[in-house]
Design an enzyme around this catalytic site. Structure first.
Site, short mmCIF file in Angstrom:
data_model
loop_
_atom_site.label_atom_id
_atom_site.label_comp_id
_atom_site.label_asym_id
_atom_site.label_seq_id
_atom_site.Cartn_x
_atom_site.Cartn_y
_atom_site.Cartn_z
N LYS A 80 0.81 -1.22 0.00
CA LYS A 80 0.00 0.00 0.00
C LYS A 80 0.85 1.27 0.00
O LYS A 80 0.35 2.34 -0.33
CB LYS A 80 -0.96 0.01 1.20
CG LYS A 80 -0.32 0.17 2.56
CD LYS A 80 -1.38 0.08 3.66
CE LYS A 80 -0.78 0.21 5.05
NZ LYS A 80 -0.23 1.53 5.33
N ASP A 81 2.14 1.15 0.35
CA ASP A 81 3.03 2.31 0.36
C ASP A 81 3.71 2.56 -0.98
O ASP A 81 4.40 3.56 -1.15
CB ASP A 81 4.13 2.13 1.43
CG ASP A 81 3.58 2.10 2.84
OD1 ASP A 81 2.50 2.69 3.07
OD2 ASP A 81 4.23 1.50 3.71
N ARG A 126 -7.27 9.03 4.11
CA ARG A 126 -8.34 8.05 3.86
C ARG A 126 -9.04 7.69 5.15
O ARG A 126 -10.28 7.68 5.22
CB ARG A 126 -7.74 6.79 3.20
CG ARG A 126 -8.73 5.64 3.03
CD ARG A 126 -8.02 4.36 2.59
NE ARG A 126 -7.02 3.93 3.55
CZ ARG A 126 -7.29 3.21 4.64
NH1 ARG A 126 -8.53 2.84 4.91
NH2 ARG A 126 -6.32 2.85 5.46
N ARG A 127 -8.26 7.38 6.20
CA ARG A 127 -8.87 7.03 7.48
C ARG A 127 -9.57 8.24 8.11
O ARG A 127 -10.65 8.12 8.68
CB ARG A 127 -7.79 6.49 8.42
CG ARG A 127 -7.27 5.12 8.01
CD ARG A 127 -6.05 4.70 8.79
NE ARG A 127 -5.58 3.37 8.40
CZ ARG A 127 -4.34 2.95 8.53
NH1 ARG A 127 -3.42 3.75 9.04
NH2 ARG A 127 -4.00 1.73 8.15
N ARG A 144 2.04 10.31 12.94
CA ARG A 144 2.99 9.78 11.97
C ARG A 144 4.09 9.00 12.65
O ARG A 144 4.22 8.99 13.86
CB ARG A 144 3.59 10.93 11.13
CG ARG A 144 2.53 11.66 10.33
CD ARG A 144 3.11 12.60 9.30
NE ARG A 144 2.05 13.29 8.57
CZ ARG A 144 1.40 12.79 7.54
NH1 ARG A 144 1.71 11.59 7.09
NH2 ARG A 144 0.45 13.47 6.94
N ARG A 150 4.06 5.19 16.61
CA ARG A 150 2.66 5.60 16.71
C ARG A 150 1.99 5.00 17.95
O ARG A 150 1.20 5.66 18.62
CB ARG A 150 1.91 5.21 15.44
CG ARG A 150 2.20 6.15 14.27
CD ARG A 150 1.43 5.77 13.03
NE ARG A 150 2.04 4.65 12.33
CZ ARG A 150 1.38 3.73 11.65
NH1 ARG A 150 0.05 3.76 11.59
NH2 ARG A 150 2.01 2.76 11.02
N CYS A 250 -0.69 8.41 -2.40
CA CYS A 250 -0.87 7.88 -1.06
C CYS A 250 -1.67 8.81 -0.17
O CYS A 250 -2.16 8.42 0.88
CB CYS A 250 0.50 7.61 -0.42
SG CYS A 250 1.46 6.33 -1.27
#
Length: 322
Positions: A80-81, A126-127, A144, A150, A250
């Site tokens: 996904k990155d 997105r979240r 981040r 995190r 992204c």
């Protein structure tokens, strides 16, 4: 040829876990390997500017440079990155079988805040957009760093919770216990609980690991082809095609999930585009025969664009420039 395949990775715990997973799979097939943790190398001078090579991914750039410079043979990423357009000379060599695709809410105390005011942390637009769409009265703060950082920030701040990809926490055994109100669960992190956010559409290719190599390295490409999981490759291709067609990087609030149904030999695809504040949601949900998979992401994205997505994408890009 008796070549040692040099596996490039960032040095975070999750990145190293992913690299060691690929290393073990290659060793089980009889290949020699070496893991090389690559630090940031922004001072490296190449023959061409980075933009000419198409290097754009903030999480992948350092390893791209190391591969092009011949320091490593392959790189392992959370898929996904990875930008949808790979740098010139670098190719997708293997997609490993997908893990958990869900986002989860890791929280402190109880879940009463869901019914009123709350503060949730995430560094993902997105979240953030999906959270605000469901909980418009909540505050969302930026979060981040790697997974460990995190989790530590969540511990140190007075936020109610933070959103994580389940797969990342599972891979390094940081996933807390499941909410006691739902069922019993296992996990090493006893400071928090979690709930599955099954209503949140994940990032394209979430839960999948991608291995890239140089396109002219036939020995390494042959080795990696044996690790490829075709079902995951197809589903992530659809999701990333959807993302690419929407022209989202992204940072755009785009979610996509494709699932293969073996019994019906079909693909179920869900795609969504949100406004940054979560107030606008444009979605597509369809089931198609497996024979239609190659253009599914493209056609689904076109449907989004024709239903107001083109204007929304322009608005998002303008907002991100401010």
């Amino acid at each position: 040829m008796d070549k040692t395949i040099r596996i490039g990775t960032r040095d975070s715990e999750l990145a190293l876990w992913q690299a060691h997973t690929v290393e073990k799979k290659l060793k089980d097939l009889g290949y020699k390997t070496e893991i090389i943790a690559v630090k940031s190398q922004g001072d490296i001078i190449l023959d061409k500017p980075l933009y000419e090579l198409g290097i754009t991914g903030i999480f992948t750039k350092t390893l791209d440079i190391a591969m092009i410079n011949g320091q490593v043979d392959i790189a392992v990423h959370s898929m996904k990155d990875v930008p949808t357009a790979l740098p010139i000379g670098i190719v997708q060599a293997a997609v490993l079988e997908r893990a958990n695709t869900l986002d989860i809410l890791v929280y402190k105390g109880n879940l009463d805040f869901l019914e009123g005011k709350g503060t949730i942390a995430t560094g993902s637009l997105r979240r953030q957009a999906q959270w605000w769409n469901k909980y418009p009265n909540h505050t969302v703060v930026d979060l981040r760093g790697n997974v460990n950082t995190r989790m530590q920030k969540l511990e140190e701040n007075d936020w109610n919770g933070a959103v994580f990809a389940a797969a990342g926490l599972e891979r390094i055994n940081l996933k807390p216990i499941l909410s006691p109100a739902l069922s019993k669960g296992e996990g090493e992190n006893k400071s928090f609980s979690y709930i599955n956010l099954d209503w949140m559409i994940p990032a394209p290719a979430q839960g999948a690991m991608l291995v890239v190599a140089m396109g002219n390295d036939n020995y390494t490409l042959d080795a990696l082809s044996q690790l490829n999981h075709i079902e995951t490759e197809i589903c992530t291709y659809i999701e990333r095609q959807f993302l690419k067609t929407l022209e989202g990087g992204c940072t755009a609030p785009i979610g996509a999930l494709a699932k293969y149904n073996e019994d019906e030999d079909s693909i179920h695809f869900q795609g969504v585009l949100f406004a940054i504040d979560g107030k606008v949601k444009i979605e597509v949900d369809k089931v198609v025969d497996i024979s239609e998979w190659k253009k599914l992401g493209f056609y689904a994205a076109q449907e989004i664009l024709e239903n107001g997505g083109a204007e929304l994408m322009t608005e998002i890009k303008n907002n991100l420039k401010k």
